[in-house]
Enzyme design. Structure first.
Site, PDB file in Angstrom:
ATOM      1  N   TYR A  95       0.804  -1.228   0.000  1.00 15.55           N
ATOM      2  CA  TYR A  95       0.000   0.000   0.000  1.00 15.55           C
ATOM      3  C   TYR A  95       0.837   1.278   0.000  1.00 15.55           C
ATOM      4  O   TYR A  95       0.485   2.239  -0.703  1.00 15.55           O
ATOM      5  CB  TYR A  95      -0.987  -0.019   1.164  1.00 15.55           C
ATOM      6  CG  TYR A  95      -2.205  -0.864   0.862  1.00 15.55           C
ATOM      7  CD1 TYR A  95      -3.333  -0.311   0.253  1.00 15.55           C
ATOM      8  CD2 TYR A  95      -2.229  -2.217   1.155  1.00 15.55           C
ATOM      9  CE1 TYR A  95      -4.442  -1.083  -0.036  1.00 15.55           C
ATOM     10  CE2 TYR A  95      -3.332  -3.003   0.865  1.00 15.55           C
ATOM     11  CZ  TYR A  95      -4.435  -2.433   0.268  1.00 15.55           C
ATOM     12  OH  TYR A  95      -5.529  -3.208  -0.031  1.00 15.55           O
ATOM     13  N   GLU A 137      -8.470  -7.204   4.622  1.00 15.68           N
ATOM     14  CA  GLU A 137      -7.701  -8.288   3.994  1.00 15.68           C
ATOM     15  C   GLU A 137      -6.967  -9.125   5.032  1.00 15.68           C
ATOM     16  O   GLU A 137      -6.885 -10.353   4.903  1.00 15.68           O
ATOM     17  CB  GLU A 137      -6.735  -7.689   2.970  1.00 15.68           C
ATOM     18  CG  GLU A 137      -7.473  -7.126   1.758  1.00 15.68           C
ATOM     19  CD  GLU A 137      -6.741  -5.982   1.053  1.00 15.68           C
ATOM     20  OE1 GLU A 137      -5.499  -5.883   1.205  1.00 15.68           O
ATOM     21  OE2 GLU A 137      -7.419  -5.188   0.375  1.00 15.68           O
TER      22      GLU A 137
END
Length: 396
Positions: A95, A137
């Site tokens: 990310y 997630e």
């Protein structure tokens, strides 16, 4: 949520993203892949070549900016994205890489218009969304008992031709162990090592009911169409996979979950390869509630392009209240109705009390969605399986 100081800059970004969104995302992917070529293993490079991936991200950015204060609308989108990320093994440490290159692309495309306060606002907004996805997630990986990106070797036991452009691949665990549990409507990622050495992952809906010692996927061969290149992975699977081969397959993910366990009436509408999750649902219902009232309608180019007809026939033999309708655009033989699916030509059902599930190309789902709403089906009774930019069309 983002701060009050950042919100005006995000709001002001809506028209900018509408105008420059695809330029930003095209720049983003170009720069990120140049700096991190290993990430091409996680992204669908066919969608990169056709521009679909860039359009998808641009749509996501615009939808996020336009609905920044409407998390109820964004939550289902975030859930779908998190499932997709988990299926390809996205990790928390990916990310910051994405965020760095996304902000860099905004700065590069907008130039002087990308002021420091605007970039700070987007850094905050991206960080907020990233945290939601990372947490979701992480929970999925923990619940599945796997590490991000972990695949499992499955042995192909059978490859059958379901139609002119669809094959079904049945697999069992290569180590002889039990397959992971899943629900009808979910999908797995399948790894392909292409002839040029590239690694690619693609998602395929499981096309048979859970509860067996095997897992089946159905793969449509994606042919070249205009500017859209031929599907690298689908064609590789069609050319190469045979009984006895090993395929590396992910844990099942996905939150499109048709109701297969109750005894309430249900309507399953599909077109093209969108039939695959519906077949999984139908086969499950045939096993656990064969007396259930089900309308199963499918639209195909012709009988030759209509997969899983044997599954449908087997369900009809077990289910006395199953009503099946086929629509074929190019032929009306074998009991099919000519033309595209039309709500008026389907059996009637209690419009306000029955769940309707849709899966197929975006124009098909948009047409059916609008017709169903006009016919009095509440929006809360409508459910659809979509990927890419199609996921966001109701927010744009």
């Amino acid at each position: 949520m983002i701060s009050a100081a950042s919100r005006p800059y995000i709001d002001a970004s809506v028209p900018v993203l509408r105008q420059h969104g695809q330029a930003i995302t095209t720049t983003f992917y170009r720069n990120m892949f140049a700096a991190h070529p290993e990430l091409t293993n996680l992204f669908n490079m066919g969608n990169q070549a056709s521009g679909v991936q860039q359009q998808s991200l641009a749509s996501a950015l615009f939808a996020y900016a336009a609905n920044i204060d409407n998390m109820a609308a964004l939550a289902p989108v975030a859930s779908r994205i998190a499932h997709k990320h988990a299926s390809v093994g996205l990790r928390a440490d990916h990310y910051p890489i994405v965020g760095f290159h996304l902000l860099g692309a905004i700065r590069e495309v907008l130039g002087e218009a990308a002021t420091e306060p605007l970039l700070k606002a987007w850094e905050e907004a991206y960080g907020s969304l990233a945290r939601v996805l990372i947490d979701a997630e992480a929970k999925m990986y923990a619940d599945a008992g796997i590490e991000p990106g972990q695949l499992r070797a499955l042995r192909v036991t059978e490859v059958t031709r379901e139609s002119e452009n669809v094959i079904a691949i049945r697999m069992v665990a290569a180590d002889g162990g039990a397959l992971p549990p899943f629900r009808a409507g979910q999908y797995v990622s399948v790894e392909a090592i292409l002839e040029d050495g590239r690694r690619q992952l693609r998602q395929y809906s499981v096309s048979d009911a859970p509860g067996k010692d095997s897992l089946r996927i159905s793969v449509k061969r994606e042919d070249e169409r205009g500017a859209n290149p031929a599907g690298a992975v689908s064609n590789w699977l069609h050319r190469n996979v045979k009984a006895g081969d090993l395929l590396q397959v992910s844990h099942p993910f996905g939150d499109f979950l048709p109701d297969t366990e109750s005894d309430e009436p249900v309507v399953l509408l599909s077109a093209g390869v969108g039939i695959t999750p519906m077949i999984a649902a139908l086969n499950r219902i045939a096993r656990v509630h064969p007396d259930r009232r089900v309308i199963f309608a499918h639209a195909a180019r012709s009988s030759a392009f209509h997969p899983h007809q044997e599954d449908i026939a087997a369900a009809q033999a077990r289910m006395p209240h199953l009503q099946v309708v086929a629509f074929h655009e190019e032929d009306a033989g074998a009991g099919a109705l000519p033309g595209k699916m039309a709500l008026a030509r389907l059996p009637s059902w209690p419009r306000g009390e029955t769940n309707v599930y849709l899966c197929g190309p975006l124009p098909f789902m948009q047409a059916q969605w609008a017709a169903l709403l006009a016919a009095g089906v509440p929006a809360g009774r409508l459910h659809r399986e979509v990927f890419g930019p199609d996921l966001l069309d109701h927010l744009l």
